[in-house]
Motif scaffolding. Structure first.
Motif: not given
Ligand SMILES: [Zn+2]
Length: 190
Positions: A117-121, A128-131, A176-183
């Motif tokens: 899931r891509v979130e843009e600011k 966000h890699i959810e799986r 233990g985080d809910s996603t693997c998130t790369i910023v």
């Protein structure tokens, strides 16, 4: 193939043997067999790299493998996604980042079981890699999806015509985080 570029053919053989993946020695799964490569296998390759080269060494190599993977993906999917067309190449950098992130995320969502899931600011893109196949069923004290970081670094380098971006994994399912998130910082470092 990306791994072979970084650690050589004999390195790949050794990793595959140690991981008990002898069936893949000199016999890589093809991209035409969709989903032929399980999450267990992807994750096992990452942990075996760390086993062979030590945790730090293995993670550094995974990052480099991610970078060299990109061109194979581009060759396979680039034209289908429209990323290699002149019209895309002529867009402004912010538009390329926006369109590229969405297109690249869709590629994973449509062609693999990885969910992105891509979130843009304003200044950043959150990938966000959810799986996540890279840390699948692993436990770690720090983020370990280095191959994904390398892949994104190289994608950004290509997309921007040779600029370097800050790309950091801030969260990881293995920790233990809910996603693997790369910023990703939208402003290049150079
Ligand atoms: Zn992960």
């Amino acid at each position: 193939m990306g791994m072979e570029e970084v650690i050589g053919l004999s390195g790949v053989d050794a990793v595959l043997r140690l991981a008990s993946l002898e069936q893949f020695i000199r016999n890589y799964p093809t991209t035409h067999s969709d989903r032929a490569f399980s999450f267990e296998t992807v994750s096992l390759l990452q942990s075996t790299l760390e086993q062979v080269y030590g945790p730090r060494g293995g993670r550094g190599l995974a990052l480099r493998v991610g970078r060299s993977c990109f061109k194979y993906g581009l060759k396979e999917y680039g034209s289908m996604l429209g990323l290699t067309e002149m019209a895309f190449r002529l867009l402004s950098l912010p538009t390329k980042l926006h369109t590229g992130a969405k297109t690249f995320g869709d590629l994973f969502n449509k062609h693999t079981d990885q969910k992105v899931r891509v979130e843009e600011k304003d200044d950043q893109i959150f990938w966000h890699i959810e799986r996540c196949p890279l840390c699948w069923e692993r436990k770690a004290d720090e983020p370990i999806c280095h191959l994904a970081v390398g892949l994104l670094q190289e994608a950004l380098y290509w997309l921007s015509g040779g600029k370097v971006f800050d790309v950091t994994e801030m969260a990881c399912i293995a920790r233990g985080d809910s996603t693997c998130t790369i910023v990703i910082d939208k402003t290049p470092l150079s």
